[in-house]
Design an enzyme around this catalytic site. Structure first.
Site, PDB file in Angstrom:
ATOM      1  N   HIS A 155    -109.660  12.889  36.317  1.00  0.00           N
ATOM      2  CA  HIS A 155    -110.544  12.707  34.989  1.00  0.00           C
ATOM      3  C   HIS A 155    -108.931  13.047  33.337  1.00  0.00           C
ATOM      4  O   HIS A 155    -107.948  14.098  34.052  1.00  0.00           O
ATOM      5  CB  HIS A 155    -111.312  14.201  34.871  1.00  0.00           C
ATOM      6  CG  HIS A 155    -111.503  15.773  35.557  1.00  0.00           C
ATOM      7  ND1 HIS A 155    -110.601  16.613  34.579  1.00  0.00           N
ATOM      8  CD2 HIS A 155    -111.292  15.709  37.169  1.00  0.00           C
ATOM      9  CE1 HIS A 155    -110.116  17.361  35.401  1.00  0.00           C
ATOM     10  NE2 HIS A 155    -111.294  17.591  36.725  1.00  0.00           N
ATOM     11  N   CYS A 163    -108.913  18.960  41.850  1.00  0.00           N
ATOM     12  CA  CYS A 163    -108.896  17.235  40.858  1.00  0.00           C
ATOM     13  C   CYS A 163    -107.749  16.786  40.373  1.00  0.00           C
ATOM     14  O   CYS A 163    -106.755  17.751  40.280  1.00  0.00           O
ATOM     15  CB  CYS A 163    -110.597  17.148  39.620  1.00  0.00           C
ATOM     16  SG  CYS A 163    -111.586  17.358  39.990  1.00  0.00           S
TER      17      CYS A 163
END
Length: 490
Positions: A155, A163
């Site tokens: 992202h 992430c």
């Protein structure tokens, strides 16, 4: 499992002729977010479209994503007209959390490692982190090995808690490349999340890692992509990945692998590839003899790029690469460093325990008094016990016993304790106290006196600051002369 034999044969020929991977230069992104009116419908810049055309790639041809944690790089590979993948883009990952190694459980801040198919449904245009693509963790391999976690993404926003986080500009371009590939008919995009470029020297450098066997399994897929330049087909059995195998039946991720075989062309290519790899690995071991790699922490990686946060929002948190923050060290030096780190960690935990204990002694921001033992013993007045008589014992009987005046001689006659714990000697002067009828009645019923009338003060001369209480003084006195006790009024 269906395989393309031609691709393996062509790849083997390319290997023999000395074909190598593309350069590792990081690409700049030609995206101006101020002009983006729709994140979902954003069209790639003319610059990148021209590059595709020069590389003989269709705008909607399939892509593959490859991540290297240690180098902090995300690569986009795209199929050309010969259905071979070439590297179109390489981005610098803005942030990834944790250290090298797989994600094991929720909250460990580890970014996943492995092979993940990305479907159109994993694209999230409404992410709180600008745009996002769910990695699909945990996959079959992760579940078979007891690994779990949720919402592991690629992202934007440059902030990570497990992430792979890019800048918003990078994520806009990656999202558009994936969208166009799906429009061209690609069912799933393969994500290869790897700890580092799996060369012989890098494998030798990380040979002491507890994750080394896991990485060797990932390397099988890495090698076959390097040979074929096509994303390897993979399955999971016996809790391991198997790549480009012809399998009889459906494999069970946690069960025994069924009968399977490697296509002859791939087998030949792998034999040639591994022969060169083994030679390179032996040279690397000799070069690294007596040296080990120090793997930096996330905090150490962040310190390397701390200045890059200047003028940015607090949420912007680049982490830097392990190559920049880590280093090769002598074994003895690393052992000393790790011992020192263990001492510091132990001291930190001790401070936390003391801090928690101190917080328990405060309430509402105020200190709570902690009772402490008096260092000096309290002096105790000892008096002779009254002799038993016909009146009997008990409270009411004691009312009819004649009280003896309290004198210095009485106290001195009391038995004295000896030793270190002996009370300090106390001398009390003889005195008299007037007690009227209401007061005497209050004493009899053990109620507080409304008033106290003394004809002379009670004076105590002692080395201890503790004095007999007023109640003790009154209780020990006989009634004043001239007045009869209230019970003799009858």
């Amino acid at each position: 499992m269906r395989l393309t034999y031609l691709a393996a044969t062509v790849a083997a020929a390319a290997l023999i002729s000395g074909c190598t991977a593309s350069d590792t230069l990081v690409d700049s992104v030609d995206v101006n977010l101020k002009t983006v009116t729709s994140k979902v419908n954003y069209e790639l810049s003319g610059k990148i479209v021209q590059k595709m055309q020069a590389m003989n790639m269709a705008k909607t041809s399939p892509i593959m994503l490859r991540i290297f944690k240690e180098e902090g790089a995300l690569e986009v590979w795209k199929a050309n007209s010969a259905n071979r993948f070439e590297k179109l883009r390489e981005y610098k990952i803005c942030a990834w959390s944790g250290k090298l190694g797989p994600k094991v459980k929720e909250g460990d801040r580890q970014a996943p490692e492995g092979y993940y198919p990305l479907a159109p449904g994993q694209m999230n245009p409404n992410s709180s982190y600008y745009l996002a693509i769910n990695t699909g963790f945990p996959n079959q391999f992760d579940r078979a090995n007891g690994r779990f976690g949720t919402n592991l993404m690629i992202h934007g926003a440059c902030s990570s808690s497990g992430c792979y986080s890019m800048t918003d500009e990078q994520m806009q371009e990656i999202f558009a490349l994936a969208r166009d590939a799906f429009k061209g008919g690609q069912k799933t995009i393969q994500l290869q999340a790897l700890p580092f470029r799996m060369t012989a020297e890098n494998m030798a450098r990380h040979r002491n890692s507890p994750n080394f066997e896991f990485w060797k399994n990932l390397k099988e897929g890495y090698d076959q992509f390097e040979i074929t330049k096509r994303p390897p087909e993979f399955a999971v059995c016996e809790k391991k990945y198997v790549f480009n195998k012809q399998i009889d039946g459906r494999p069970n991720p946690a069960g025994q692998c069924p009968a399977m075989s490697t296509p002859p062309a791939m087998e030949m290519a792998l034999a040639s590839y591994n022969k060169k790899y083994d030679e390179d690995y032996a040279r690397a071991l000799k070069k690294l003899d007596g040296l080990v790699w120090y793997e930096p922490t996330e905090a150490e990686r962040k310190a390397v790029v701390a200045k890059s946060r200047a003028g940015r929002e607090l949420a912007y948190a680049p982490t830097g690469t392990s190559l920049d923050a880590g280093k090769l060290m002598k074994v003895a030096d690393l052992e000393k460093q790790e011992a020192r780190r263990a001492e510091l960690e132990e001291a930190r935990q001790a401070i936390e325990i003391q801090t928690a204990a101190l917080e328990k002694t405060t309430r509402g921001g105020k200190n709570v008094p902690v009772p402490q033992q008096n260092p000096l013993p309290r002096p105790v007045l000892q008096a002779e016990a009254p002799a038993a008589d016909n009146a009997g014992n008990g409270f009411f009987a004691s009312l009819f016993k004649k009280k003896q005046p309290l004198t210095t001689a009485t106290i001195e006659a009391a038995p004295q304790a000896t030793g270190p714990a002996a009370p300090l000697p106390v001398t009390v002067e003889t005195h008299q106290v007037k007690v009227d009828a209401p007061a005497a009645k209050a004493i009899a019923h053990k109620k507080p006196l409304p008033t106290e009338t003394q004809t002379s003060p009670v004076t105590a001369q002692a080395s201890s600051p503790v004095q007999p209480s007023a109640d003790q003084a009154v209780a020990e006195q006989q009634p004043a002369e001239g007045k009869k006790p209230f019970w003799k009024l009858w």
